[in-house]
Design an enzyme around this catalytic site. Structure first.
Site, PDB file in Angstrom:
ATOM      1  N   GLY A   1       2.086  -0.484   3.219  1.00  0.00           N
ATOM      2  CA  GLY A   1       3.065   0.591   3.265  1.00  0.00           C
ATOM      3  C   GLY A   1       1.917   1.172   2.098  1.00  0.00           C
ATOM      4  O   GLY A   1       0.959   2.174   2.287  1.00  0.00           O
TER       5      GLY A   1
ATOM      6  N   TYR B   1      17.950 -11.046   7.681  1.00  0.00           N
ATOM      7  CA  TYR B   1      16.591 -10.318   7.601  1.00  0.00           C
ATOM      8  C   TYR B   1      16.042  -9.797   9.361  1.00  0.00           C
ATOM      9  O   TYR B   1      15.599  -8.273   9.503  1.00  0.00           O
ATOM     10  CB  TYR B   1      14.741 -10.392   7.467  1.00  0.00           C
ATOM     11  CG  TYR B   1      13.835 -10.040   7.696  1.00  0.00           C
ATOM     12  CD1 TYR B   1      13.689  -9.241   6.736  1.00  0.00           C
ATOM     13  CD2 TYR B   1      13.044 -10.083   8.227  1.00  0.00           C
ATOM     14  CE1 TYR B   1      12.116  -8.732   7.036  1.00  0.00           C
ATOM     15  CE2 TYR B   1      11.810  -9.372   8.780  1.00  0.00           C
ATOM     16  CZ  TYR B   1      10.719  -8.729   7.587  1.00  0.00           C
ATOM     17  OH  TYR B   1      10.103  -8.515   7.482  1.00  0.00           O
TER      18      TYR B   1
ATOM     19  N   GLY C   1       4.842   2.058  -0.912  1.00  0.00           N
ATOM     20  CA  GLY C   1       3.533   2.522  -0.365  1.00  0.00           C
ATOM     21  C   GLY C   1       3.177   2.140  -1.851  1.00  0.00           C
ATOM     22  O   GLY C   1       2.158   2.150  -1.702  1.00  0.00           O
ATOM     23  N   THR C   2       3.873   0.989  -2.286  1.00  0.00           N
ATOM     24  CA  THR C   2       2.791   0.703  -3.664  1.00  0.00           C
ATOM     25  C   THR C   2       2.079  -0.846  -3.608  1.00  0.00           C
ATOM     26  O   THR C   2       1.931  -1.788  -4.148  1.00  0.00           O
ATOM     27  CB  THR C   2       3.806   0.451  -5.135  1.00  0.00           C
ATOM     28  OG1 THR C   2       5.141  -0.794  -4.550  1.00  0.00           O
ATOM     29  CG2 THR C   2       4.550   1.874  -5.290  1.00  0.00           C
ATOM     30  N   SER C   3       2.305  -2.103  -1.846  1.00  0.00           N
ATOM     31  CA  SER C   3       2.116  -2.498  -2.069  1.00  0.00           C
ATOM     32  C   SER C   3       1.675  -2.940  -1.016  1.00  0.00           C
ATOM     33  O   SER C   3       2.729  -2.229  -0.209  1.00  0.00           O
ATOM     34  CB  SER C   3       2.883  -3.637  -2.393  1.00  0.00           C
ATOM     35  OG  SER C   3       2.980  -5.102  -2.187  1.00  0.00           O
TER      36      SER C   3
HETATM   37  P1  NAD Z   1       5.297  -6.208   0.242  1.00  0.00           P
HETATM   38  O1  NAD Z   1       6.726  -6.477  -0.496  1.00  0.00           O
HETATM   39  O2  NAD Z   1       4.201  -6.031  -0.073  1.00  0.00           O
HETATM   40  O3  NAD Z   1       5.789  -4.035   0.215  1.00  0.00           O
HETATM   41  C1  NAD Z   1       7.184  -3.455   0.335  1.00  0.00           C
HETATM   42  C2  NAD Z   1       7.185  -2.344  -0.303  1.00  0.00           C
HETATM   43  O4  NAD Z   1       8.319  -1.562  -0.489  1.00  0.00           O
HETATM   44  C3  NAD Z   1       6.703  -2.408  -2.075  1.00  0.00           C
HETATM   45  O5  NAD Z   1       6.344  -1.376  -2.293  1.00  0.00           O
HETATM   46  C4  NAD Z   1       8.353  -2.593  -2.926  1.00  0.00           C
HETATM   47  O6  NAD Z   1       7.691  -1.589  -3.310  1.00  0.00           O
HETATM   48  C5  NAD Z   1       9.506  -1.475  -1.418  1.00  0.00           C
HETATM   49  N1  NAD Z   1      10.204  -1.829  -1.755  1.00  0.00           N
HETATM   50  C6  NAD Z   1      11.023  -2.810  -1.358  1.00  0.00           C
HETATM   51  N2  NAD Z   1      12.182  -2.430  -1.504  1.00  0.00           N
HETATM   52  C7  NAD Z   1      12.485  -0.902  -1.764  1.00  0.00           C
HETATM   53  C8  NAD Z   1      13.686  -0.010  -1.980  1.00  0.00           C
HETATM   54  N3  NAD Z   1      14.286  -0.763  -2.075  1.00  0.00           N
HETATM   55  N4  NAD Z   1      12.654   1.433  -2.298  1.00  0.00           N
HETATM   56  C9  NAD Z   1      12.271   1.590  -2.020  1.00  0.00           C
HETATM   57  N5  NAD Z   1      10.432   0.965  -2.066  1.00  0.00           N
HETATM   58  C10 NAD Z   1      11.180  -0.400  -1.612  1.00  0.00           C
HETATM   59  O7  NAD Z   1       5.882  -6.631   2.152  1.00  0.00           O
HETATM   60  P2  NAD Z   1       5.008  -5.398   3.235  1.00  0.00           P
HETATM   61  O8  NAD Z   1       4.036  -7.266   3.519  1.00  0.00           O
HETATM   62  O9  NAD Z   1       4.132  -4.943   3.007  1.00  0.00           O
HETATM   63  O10 NAD Z   1       6.153  -5.131   3.727  1.00  0.00           O
HETATM   64  C11 NAD Z   1       6.051  -4.327   4.336  1.00  0.00           C
HETATM   65  C12 NAD Z   1       7.417  -3.581   5.879  1.00  0.00           C
HETATM   66  O11 NAD Z   1       6.619  -4.618   6.556  1.00  0.00           O
HETATM   67  C13 NAD Z   1       8.642  -4.326   5.347  1.00  0.00           C
HETATM   68  O12 NAD Z   1       9.812  -3.166   5.900  1.00  0.00           O
HETATM   69  C14 NAD Z   1       8.349  -5.666   6.253  1.00  0.00           C
HETATM   70  O13 NAD Z   1       9.927  -5.978   6.013  1.00  0.00           O
HETATM   71  C15 NAD Z   1       7.491  -5.210   7.554  1.00  0.00           C
HETATM   72  N6  NAD Z   1       6.620  -6.331   8.062  1.00  0.00           N
HETATM   73  C16 NAD Z   1       6.021  -7.219   7.343  1.00  0.00           C
HETATM   74  C17 NAD Z   1       5.419  -8.151   7.583  1.00  0.00           C
HETATM   75  C18 NAD Z   1       4.010  -8.890   6.902  1.00  0.00           C
HETATM   76  O14 NAD Z   1       4.145  -9.892   7.713  1.00  0.00           O
HETATM   77  N7  NAD Z   1       3.455  -8.658   5.794  1.00  0.00           N
HETATM   78  C19 NAD Z   1       5.693  -8.319   8.892  1.00  0.00           C
HETATM   79  C20 NAD Z   1       6.622  -8.127   9.865  1.00  0.00           C
HETATM   80  C21 NAD Z   1       7.377  -6.630   9.393  1.00  0.00           C
END
Ligand code: NAD
Length: 249
Positions: free
Chosen positions: A19, A150, A14-16
């Site tokens: 989330g 992935y 939830g830091t970025s």
């Molecule tokens: P992001 O990198 O901004 O955020 C990911 C978050 O997950 C961060 O808070 C990070 O610290 C945390 N994280 C990663 N590995 C971790 C671990 N082992 N333990 C605890 N926390 C962990 O990326 P995002 O784009 O916000 O991605 C969030 C989710 O959305 C992911 O599951 C990603 O696969 C999914 N997603 C994203 C997109 C996109 O286009 N951004 C598309 C489809 C799915």
């Protein structure tokens, strides 16, 4: 009344990105929210940015001892959980031919093992009417060059939603997957792309999206609020695509 008034929620990662945007909207809709992340500094920054009704617990989803500590904290402080958004995840680029064991383990350990044990260990805290949302991706059904590991993790996540609705039959707990399309977040740099490459990717994708643009974390968060709330009380086991139509054509 706000949509999530009085509910207690957990958002992993939830830091970025998605989330963090969802944590903000959950709190704005009246929920008390636990967020997790691996690094204390990022966690503190997110908690400070949201301000109230938010609690950070440092934990890595792929580490089962961390998950035990997380749920012990929630049990001690709130005694139950109404909403689980299993969101933590990510991926890196690796074409077939260059996939290493480390790449495979890291991606599956976070996106599949971490998500599975997050949900399983949350179960004792979930009352009737609870909502579990799994963050999958359009990659669950679409092919992308150099992104097969992935994508395979996200197909597994989609499958979990189908199967867990059956395992939880009788407890009146809903499980749904959400599949964001192209949504630029800090995660795009972690994939292994420079800012310039991210922009190139975004531009190349936008022309193939029926709405003509990529999405924002807030747009995903709104859909997660819907699946988390009682407004979606008869929606169970679905994959909700939030992708501007990209995966539907
Ligand atoms: P992001 O990198 O901004 O955020 C990911 C978050 O997950 C961060 O808070 C990070 O610290 C945390 N994280 C990663 N590995 C971790 C671990 N082992 N333990 C605890 N926390 C962990 O990326 P995002 O784009 O916000 O991605 C969030 C989710 O959305 C992911 O599951 C990603 O696969 C999914 N997603 C994203 C997109 C996109 O286009 N951004 C598309 C489809 C799915």
């Amino acid at each position: 009344m706000e949509t999530l008034e009085g509910k207690v929620a957990l958002i992993t990662g939830g830091t970025s990105g998605i989330g963090l945007a969802t944590a903000k909207q959950f709190v704005a809709e009246g929920a008390y929210v636990f967020i997790t992340g691996r690094r204390q500094t990022e966690l503190d920054a997110a908690v400070n940015a949201i301000g109230e009704n938010i609690r950070g617990v440092q934990s890595d989803v792929s580490n089962l001892a961390d998950l035990d500590r997380l749920f012990a904290t929630i049990q001690q402080e709130k005694e139950h959980l109404d909403i689980v958004f299993a969101n933590a995840g990510g991926g890196e680029i690796a074409p077939l031919g260059s996939i290493s064991e480390e790449h495979f383990d890291k991606t599956f350990n976070t996106n599949v093992k971490g998500l599975l044990f997050t949900v399983q260990k949350a179960l004792p805290l979930l009352p009737e009417g609870a909502s579990i949302i799994l963050n999958a991706s359009t990659a669950s059904t679409k092919g992308t060059p150099a992104f097969s590991v992935y994508s395979a993790t996200k197909a597994a996540v989609r499958s979990f939603a189908r199967n867990w609705t059956l395992d939880l039959k009788g407890r009146k707990i809903r499980v749904n997957a959400i599949s964001p399309g192209v949504v630029p977040t800090p995660g795009y740099n972690l994939i292994g792309l420079s800012d310039e490459q991210v922009q190139e990717f975004v531009d190349s994708q936008a022309v193939n999206i029926p709405l003509g643009r990529v999405g924002t974390p807030d747009e995903i968060a709104k859909a997660v609020v819907f699946l988390a709330s009682d407004n979606s009380s008869f929606i169970n086991g679905i994959e909700l695509f939030v992708d501007g139509g990209m995966a539907q054509i």
